[in-house]
Design an enzyme around this catalytic site. Structure first.
Site, PDB file in Angstrom:
ATOM      1  N   ASN A 159      48.534  65.293  49.305  1.00  8.71           N
ATOM      2  CA  ASN A 159      48.124  64.077  50.028  1.00  8.71           C
ATOM      3  C   ASN A 159      49.254  63.059  50.203  1.00  8.71           C
ATOM      4  O   ASN A 159      49.258  62.307  51.170  1.00  8.71           O
ATOM      5  CB  ASN A 159      46.873  63.442  49.398  1.00  8.71           C
ATOM      6  CG  ASN A 159      47.065  63.011  47.977  1.00  8.71           C
ATOM      7  OD1 ASN A 159      48.033  63.404  47.319  1.00  8.71           O
ATOM      8  ND2 ASN A 159      46.150  62.214  47.471  1.00  8.71           N
ATOM      9  N   GLU A 260      47.288  63.166  36.305  1.00  3.21           N
ATOM     10  CA  GLU A 260      46.701  62.157  37.205  1.00  3.21           C
ATOM     11  C   GLU A 260      45.683  62.910  38.041  1.00  3.21           C
ATOM     12  O   GLU A 260      46.037  63.624  38.972  1.00  3.21           O
ATOM     13  CB  GLU A 260      47.831  61.535  38.042  1.00  3.21           C
ATOM     14  CG  GLU A 260      47.460  60.193  38.605  1.00  3.21           C
ATOM     15  CD  GLU A 260      47.011  60.306  40.040  1.00  3.21           C
ATOM     16  OE1 GLU A 260      45.785  60.480  40.239  1.00  3.21           O
ATOM     17  OE2 GLU A 260      47.852  60.222  40.939  1.00  3.21           O
ATOM     18  N   CYS A 294      43.408  59.663  45.798  1.00  2.71           N
ATOM     19  CA  CYS A 294      42.614  59.678  44.554  1.00  2.71           C
ATOM     20  C   CYS A 294      41.978  58.326  44.250  1.00  2.71           C
ATOM     21  O   CYS A 294      40.969  58.268  43.547  1.00  2.71           O
ATOM     22  CB  CYS A 294      43.485  60.046  43.369  1.00  2.71           C
ATOM     23  SG  CYS A 294      44.180  61.657  43.518  1.00  2.71           S
ATOM     24  N   GLU A 469      52.181  56.508  35.642  1.00  3.69           N
ATOM     25  CA  GLU A 469      53.331  56.665  36.531  1.00  3.69           C
ATOM     26  C   GLU A 469      53.734  55.287  37.051  1.00  3.69           C
ATOM     27  O   GLU A 469      52.869  54.452  37.329  1.00  3.69           O
ATOM     28  CB  GLU A 469      52.977  57.599  37.689  1.00  3.69           C
ATOM     29  CG  GLU A 469      52.686  59.005  37.174  1.00  3.69           C
ATOM     30  CD  GLU A 469      52.626  60.069  38.247  1.00  3.69           C
ATOM     31  OE1 GLU A 469      52.045  59.796  39.321  1.00  3.69           O
ATOM     32  OE2 GLU A 469      53.137  61.178  38.015  1.00  3.69           O
TER      33      GLU A 469
HETATM   34  C1  SIN Z   1      46.943  59.624  44.670  1.00  8.05           C
HETATM   35  O1  SIN Z   1      46.155  59.761  45.580  1.00  8.05           O
HETATM   36  O2  SIN Z   1      46.965  60.405  43.726  1.00  8.05           O
HETATM   37  C2  SIN Z   1      47.981  58.521  44.621  1.00  8.05           C
HETATM   38  C3  SIN Z   1      47.666  57.349  45.415  1.00  8.05           C
HETATM   39  C4  SIN Z   1      48.616  56.196  45.219  1.00  8.05           C
HETATM   40  O3  SIN Z   1      49.754  56.330  44.770  1.00  8.05           O
HETATM   41  O4  SIN Z   1      48.185  55.094  45.511  1.00  8.05           O
END
Ligand code: SIN
Length: 490
Positions: A159, A260, A294, A469
């Site tokens: 993604n 994650e 996510c 992270e």
């Molecule tokens: C993700 O979808 O895992 C990361 C999204 C983000 O860095 O905001």
């Protein structure tokens, strides 16, 4: 040093191992397609366990040298990499959009976002402090120092093909670790392009190794890293079932893990919220990358008193979103990544409608644009018995649940095994304080929909995983603490 490459020049089809571009050991390849059209972009190496092993061998050989570089030397290499990523931002943005499908503005935005982690960890490399422990006994000095964990295996999702791998590689290299990485099968090209730029920036041979593998080959390939005791850490972004598998399978060599994983983010709108701000925040959070993030709100809880007004304001704005391929400069929502993603979204919408949801806008596929497009959708009257309440939809669908009091909203928001992000809108200071504490999530957005930043700790609780992270905490996942006790000093 300036190196500005076109998108075509950034495309690499081989693995990057030990500073060389090499085909898979058995010559196998798989096809990368453009999700907007289904057209073939190119073929890349379809790696197997032998290729994973070759990458680990290279990382093992390079580790003592890289570990012993000065932090400021590692910082300088990361800064050069950062500069090269930005210098190639347009081509990288186009490459992201080509293999992932997100609109070009988002592709370019992702380059800046991913690069910000590289710059951040270049600086953090020089701030890896230890401690001198206050003296406990005469003649003894006790110190704690931080050391790189060793070889890191990074397994990354489709993604954010650039940002997710950059925010794993950058802290690993800053800490003095060497890396073996496997990007998602849908989007290997951006990761390979990043490896190319890292090499040009002066990352020494073997310090960063990137191999690609198809969905069919991925399990056996990664298994080689899971079983290899030289690999000391796994960092993974992706689904919770895969995260649990990695935790289980790496237990025999007790690796350090950063996971994650999936989310099922609640977004609560209280009666006292600024509704326009809440709509704007929801649009930003929900429709980023077409809902394939996510931290995208998956369940939107709206209080009785503002439910219909909020639903109307939101649907009006959602209906205006422009769905189009990345090549259209006006595109705001691109195609979904693949047909499996589209089918899940359609299943969630059909199931919700069967259970009584009202479609306020969207609700349908857009075959006239291509096989992977779904209309941005708002569903009213969502209820907990719908699949989209307990499963992450990962698409442009907003279900609106109704609630009447704060305790009910918090209870519903927390009623999930996941705990990555959550959001709420309220103008009541006491409520903000209370609800912020009560939400079970690693990340809480309060009157704000855009949360991500290289300076902030990103990660979840519960079955959304562990590890962070970005931020000053993001380096700890790549370090271990060594206690040195020196005697005979008096
Ligand atoms: C993700 O979808 O895992 C990361 C999204 C983000 O860095 O905001």
């Amino acid at each position: 040093m300036t190196i500005s490459l076109s998108k075509g020049e950034l495309i690499r089809e081989n693995n990057f191992i030990g500073g060389l571009w090499v085909p898979a050991t058995d010559g196998a390849q798989f096809t990368v397609t453009n999700p907007a059209t289904g057209e073939v972009v190119t073929n890349v190496a379809n790696s197997g366990p032998a290729d994973a092993r070759a990458a680990t061998n290279a990382a093992a050989q390079a580790f003592p040298m890289w570990r012993d570089t000065l932090p400021k030397e590692r910082a300088a290499v990361l800064r050069r990499w950062h500069a090269l990523i930005l210098e190639n931002a347009n081509s990288l943005g186009e490459l992201i959009s080509l293999e992932q499908g997100k609109p070009l503005a988002e592709g370019r935005g992702e380059v800046a976002y991913g690069a910000s982690y590289v710059a951040w960890f270049a600086d953090e490399a020089t701030r890896i402090y230890g401690d001198i422990i206050p003296q406990q006994q005469r003649g003894k000095r006790m110190t704690a120092v931080k050391e790189p964990v060793g070889i890191v295996a990074a397994i990354t999702p489709w993604n954010f093909p650039l940002a997710m791998i950059a925010r794993k590689i950058a802290p690993a290299l800053a800490a003095g670790c060497t890396v073996v990485a496997k990007p998602a099968e849908d989007t290997p090209l951006t990761a390979l392009a990043l490896a190319l730029l890292a090499h040009e920036a002066g990352v020494p041979a073997g310090v960063l190794n990137v191999i690609s593998a198809s969905r069919d080959h991925a399990v056996a390939t990664v298994a080689d890293w899971l079983e290899d005791s030289r690999v000391r850490k796994i960092t993974f972004t992706g689904s919770t079932p895969v995260g649990k598998y990695l935790a289980r399978e790496s237990a025999s060599t007790l690796k350090k893990l950063s996971l994650e994983l999936g989310g099922n983010a609640p977004f609560i709108v209280f009666d006292d919220a600024d509704l326009d701000a809440a709509v704007t925040g929801l649009l930003a959070a929900k429709f980023r990358n077409g809902g394939q993030t996510c931290v995208c709100p998956n369940r939107v809880y709206v209080q009785d008193g503002v439910y219909e007004r909020f639903a109307a304001l939101l649907s009006e704005r959602v209906a205006e979103l422009k769905v189009a391929p990345a090549t259209d400069p006006a595109a705001q929502i691109g195609p979904m990544i693949n047909v499996r993603a589209l089918e899940k979204i359609a299943r969630h919408v059909d199931d919700a409608v069967r259970h009584g949801a009202r479609v306020l806008t969207g609700g349908n596929r857009l075959p006239e644009l291509g096989p992977h497009y779904f209309a941005p959708t708002v569903l009213a009257d969502a209820t907990p018995d719908m699949a989209l309440c307990c499963e992450e939809t990962f698409g442009p669908v907003v279900p609106l649940f109704r609630f009447s009091d704060e305790a009910e909203a918090v209870q519903a928001a927390n009623d999930t095994p996941f705990g990555l992000a959550s959001y709420f809108y309220s103008q009541d200071v006491r409520r903000i304080n209370r609800v912020g504490r009560q939400l079970e999530a690693g990340i809480v957005g309060i009157n704000e929909g855009a949360l991500a930043s290289e300076a902030a700790p990103f990660g979840g609780v519960k079955e959304s995983g562990y590890g962070r992270e970005g931020s000053k905490y993001g380096l700890d996942d790549y370090l271990s603490i060594k206690y040195l006790c020196q005697g005979g000093l008096d």
